[in-house]
Design a protein around this motif. Structure first.
Motif, PDB file in Angstrom:
ATOM      1  N   VAL A 184      47.676  36.543  50.279  1.00  0.00           N
ATOM      2  CA  VAL A 184      46.605  36.185  51.212  1.00  0.00           C
ATOM      3  C   VAL A 184      45.243  36.471  50.571  1.00  0.00           C
ATOM      4  O   VAL A 184      44.964  37.608  50.181  1.00  0.00           O
ATOM      5  CB  VAL A 184      46.742  36.971  52.533  1.00  0.00           C
ATOM      6  CG1 VAL A 184      45.610  36.607  53.495  1.00  0.00           C
ATOM      7  CG2 VAL A 184      48.102  36.689  53.181  1.00  0.00           C
ATOM      8  N   TYR A 185      44.434  35.421  50.447  1.00  0.00           N
ATOM      9  CA  TYR A 185      43.065  35.561  49.937  1.00  0.00           C
ATOM     10  C   TYR A 185      42.113  35.358  51.105  1.00  0.00           C
ATOM     11  O   TYR A 185      42.298  34.443  51.899  1.00  0.00           O
ATOM     12  CB  TYR A 185      42.778  34.510  48.847  1.00  0.00           C
ATOM     13  CG  TYR A 185      43.403  34.869  47.520  1.00  0.00           C
ATOM     14  CD1 TYR A 185      44.780  34.833  47.347  1.00  0.00           C
ATOM     15  CD2 TYR A 185      42.613  35.260  46.444  1.00  0.00           C
ATOM     16  CE1 TYR A 185      45.364  35.191  46.137  1.00  0.00           C
ATOM     17  CE2 TYR A 185      43.180  35.617  45.219  1.00  0.00           C
ATOM     18  CZ  TYR A 185      44.555  35.581  45.079  1.00  0.00           C
ATOM     19  OH  TYR A 185      45.124  35.942  43.884  1.00  0.00           O
ATOM     20  N   MET A 186      41.095  36.230  51.193  1.00  0.00           N
ATOM     21  CA  MET A 186      40.134  36.115  52.287  1.00  0.00           C
ATOM     22  C   MET A 186      38.735  35.977  51.731  1.00  0.00           C
ATOM     23  O   MET A 186      38.386  36.617  50.735  1.00  0.00           O
ATOM     24  CB  MET A 186      40.202  37.350  53.189  1.00  0.00           C
ATOM     25  CG  MET A 186      41.506  37.439  53.968  1.00  0.00           C
ATOM     26  SD  MET A 186      41.529  38.877  55.047  1.00  0.00           S
ATOM     27  CE  MET A 186      42.804  38.370  56.203  1.00  0.00           C
ATOM     28  N   TYR A 187      37.934  35.160  52.406  1.00  0.00           N
ATOM     29  CA  TYR A 187      36.528  35.044  52.025  1.00  0.00           C
ATOM     30  C   TYR A 187      35.682  34.840  53.280  1.00  0.00           C
ATOM     31  O   TYR A 187      36.045  34.054  54.157  1.00  0.00           O
ATOM     32  CB  TYR A 187      36.293  33.877  51.058  1.00  0.00           C
ATOM     33  CG  TYR A 187      34.845  33.785  50.636  1.00  0.00           C
ATOM     34  CD1 TYR A 187      34.264  34.788  49.856  1.00  0.00           C
ATOM     35  CD2 TYR A 187      34.046  32.727  51.061  1.00  0.00           C
ATOM     36  CE1 TYR A 187      32.928  34.737  49.503  1.00  0.00           C
ATOM     37  CE2 TYR A 187      32.702  32.671  50.702  1.00  0.00           C
ATOM     38  CZ  TYR A 187      32.146  33.678  49.921  1.00  0.00           C
ATOM     39  OH  TYR A 187      30.821  33.640  49.581  1.00  0.00           O
ATOM     40  N   ALA A 188      34.588  35.554  53.362  1.00  0.00           N
ATOM     41  CA  ALA A 188      33.686  35.484  54.516  1.00  0.00           C
ATOM     42  C   ALA A 188      32.339  36.059  54.097  1.00  0.00           C
ATOM     43  O   ALA A 188      32.251  36.765  53.080  1.00  0.00           O
ATOM     44  CB  ALA A 188      34.247  36.322  55.665  1.00  0.00           C
ATOM     45  N   PRO A 189      31.286  35.787  54.873  1.00  0.00           N
ATOM     46  CA  PRO A 189      30.050  36.534  54.636  1.00  0.00           C
ATOM     47  C   PRO A 189      30.365  38.027  54.707  1.00  0.00           C
ATOM     48  O   PRO A 189      31.228  38.433  55.499  1.00  0.00           O
ATOM     49  CB  PRO A 189      29.154  36.125  55.815  1.00  0.00           C
ATOM     50  CG  PRO A 189      29.731  34.858  56.344  1.00  0.00           C
ATOM     51  CD  PRO A 189      31.181  34.871  56.021  1.00  0.00           C
ATOM     52  N   LYS A 190      29.671  38.835  53.907  1.00  0.00           N
ATOM     53  CA  LYS A 190      29.980  40.283  53.850  1.00  0.00           C
ATOM     54  C   LYS A 190      29.915  40.931  55.234  1.00  0.00           C
ATOM     55  O   LYS A 190      30.628  41.889  55.526  1.00  0.00           O
ATOM     56  CB  LYS A 190      29.014  40.988  52.893  1.00  0.00           C
ATOM     57  CG  LYS A 190      29.404  40.789  51.437  1.00  0.00           C
ATOM     58  CD  LYS A 190      28.793  41.853  50.531  1.00  0.00           C
ATOM     59  CE  LYS A 190      29.414  41.872  49.150  1.00  0.00           C
ATOM     60  NZ  LYS A 190      29.619  40.578  48.526  1.00  0.00           N
ATOM     61  N   THR A 191      29.051  40.397  56.089  1.00  0.00           N
ATOM     62  CA  THR A 191      28.914  40.965  57.439  1.00  0.00           C
ATOM     63  C   THR A 191      30.092  40.597  58.336  1.00  0.00           C
ATOM     64  O   THR A 191      30.223  41.124  59.436  1.00  0.00           O
ATOM     65  CB  THR A 191      27.623  40.441  58.108  1.00  0.00           C
ATOM     66  OG1 THR A 191      27.589  39.018  57.929  1.00  0.00           O
ATOM     67  CG2 THR A 191      26.391  41.085  57.521  1.00  0.00           C
ATOM     68  N   LEU A 192      30.935  39.671  57.890  1.00  0.00           N
ATOM     69  CA  LEU A 192      32.043  39.211  58.743  1.00  0.00           C
ATOM     70  C   LEU A 192      33.403  39.552  58.137  1.00  0.00           C
ATOM     71  O   LEU A 192      34.405  38.893  58.426  1.00  0.00           O
ATOM     72  CB  LEU A 192      31.944  37.697  58.985  1.00  0.00           C
ATOM     73  CG  LEU A 192      30.768  37.237  59.857  1.00  0.00           C
ATOM     74  CD1 LEU A 192      30.789  35.724  60.041  1.00  0.00           C
ATOM     75  CD2 LEU A 192      30.787  37.924  61.209  1.00  0.00           C
ATOM     76  N   ILE A 193      33.425  40.558  57.258  1.00  0.00           N
ATOM     77  CA  ILE A 193      34.711  40.975  56.693  1.00  0.00           C
ATOM     78  C   ILE A 193      34.812  42.506  56.772  1.00  0.00           C
ATOM     79  O   ILE A 193      33.941  43.211  56.273  1.00  0.00           O
ATOM     80  CB  ILE A 193      34.911  40.414  55.257  1.00  0.00           C
ATOM     81  CG1 ILE A 193      36.340  40.592  54.807  1.00  0.00           C
ATOM     82  CG2 ILE A 193      33.956  40.978  54.259  1.00  0.00           C
ATOM     83  CD1 ILE A 193      36.771  39.566  53.784  1.00  0.00           C
ATOM     84  N   PRO A 194      35.825  43.022  57.453  1.00  0.00           N
ATOM     85  CA  PRO A 194      35.941  44.483  57.555  1.00  0.00           C
ATOM     86  C   PRO A 194      36.215  45.112  56.193  1.00  0.00           C
ATOM     87  O   PRO A 194      36.802  44.467  55.315  1.00  0.00           O
ATOM     88  CB  PRO A 194      37.152  44.680  58.487  1.00  0.00           C
ATOM     89  CG  PRO A 194      37.439  43.359  59.088  1.00  0.00           C
ATOM     90  CD  PRO A 194      36.898  42.319  58.170  1.00  0.00           C
TER      91      PRO A 194
END
Ligand code: CP
Length: 305
Positions: A184-194
């Motif tokens: 599983v790879y995740m990508y989001a704005p830094k403010t939207l990733i725990p």
């Protein structure tokens, strides 16, 4: 066989248990494709959908799943129930238990509410989504659509992009997919990733290109505007430009990659119109998988004992 009273999250479910649910769901999906809606597995059983938050897919699919298996679905919305008169969740649960209901599917804005209910009632409790915590049946249906396309989950690269911080779907998928052997790879704005998603087994990509390159599945997540305090990204337009999934980005994935989204979609924000309606999209198939997974789960929980 699923020897559990409740389904609160996929965290703690074994690969064998998830496989058993998906196997049963696959049978249910075949039935749906043949137009068979006259099952008898839930004959004499009542299933309550107790929803303290809005829903189309989850609520309707649990109610149809119950009806397609011969059971009795009953809906309670918080806005028209005695919750409005100040009744507590525990008292509502005890009241439903006294009516000898067999299962309660609950959606609640507070993380942890289904655990509290499950401890209170003897009915089976299924989490239909609690706050930012978990949405186990969504992850199961996402996996069913993946497994149907690729014949396996082990070894797949799944890229999850979007509002991971507020997403119960992302967290349940992470638990389910890693248990089943996917990457599983995740990508989001830094403010939207725990902060600690990597400790739970996710690869945190440094760009959306890194997340999507060579992926078998590209999953967009809904921007959870209702759960945000504001100021976590500049605007929907900029979010779409820098963090959304479009046709150019999808070209980096495998040629037979599929596009998933739990819905409801903010069109043109998380995914372009072309991707939502395009040949790689399995978003409508996910909805059918949702009915099948919920049929399987209700049957397995209600008939296991
Ligand atoms: N994916 C999902 O949970 O959709 P609903 O909010 O419509 O149930």
């Amino acid at each position: 066989m699923l020897q559990r009273k409740d389904l609160i999250d996929l965290n703690g479910l074994s690969e064998q248990e998830i496989t058993a649910i998906l196997d049963r769901a696959e049978e249910m999906k075949q039935r749906l494709r043949r137009g068979e809606k006259n099952g008898t597995e839930l004959k004499g059983k009542s299933v309550i959908t107790l929803f303290y938050e809005n829903s189309t897919r989850t609520r309707v699919s649990f109610e149809l799943a119950t009806a397609y298996l011969g059971g009795t679905p009953v809906h309670i919305s918080a806005s028209s129930s005695s919750v409005q008169k100040g009744e507590t969740l525990i008292d509502t649960g005890k009241t439903l238990d006294a009516m000898h209901v067999d299962a309660i599917v609950m959606r609640h804005p507070m993380s942890g509410a289904p655990v509290l209910l499950a401890k209170t009632v003897s009915a089976h409790v299924i989490n239909g989504g609690d706050g930012m915590n978990a949405h186990p049946t969504q992850a199961l249906l996402d996996m069913l659509s993946m497994r149907e396309k690729f014949g396996r989950i082990r070894g797949l690269k799944v890229a999850i992009l979007g509002d991971i911080k507020h997403s119960r779907v992302a967290k349940s998928n992470l638990f389910g997919l890693t248990t089943m052997g996917a990457e599983v790879y995740m990508y989001a704005p830094k403010t939207l990733i725990p902060k600690d998603m990597d400790k739970l087994g996710a690869h945190i990509a440094s760009s959306r290109e890194e997340a999507v390159e060579g992926a078998d599945v590209v999953m967009g997540l809904r921007i959870q505007l209702e759960r945000q305090q504001g100021g976590l990204f500049p605007s929907l337009g900029e979010y779409s430009k820098f963090y959304g999934v479009n046709e150019n980005l999808l070209r980096l994935a495998k040629p037979d990659a599929i596009v998933e989204h739990p819905g409801p979609v903010n069109r043109g924000v998380e995914l372009t119109d072309g991707l939502i309606d395009g040949k790689s999209s399995v978003i409508e198939d996910q909805v059918t998988s949702g009915v099948a997974v919920r049929m399987a789960l209700l049957d397995m929980l209600c008939n296991a004992r």
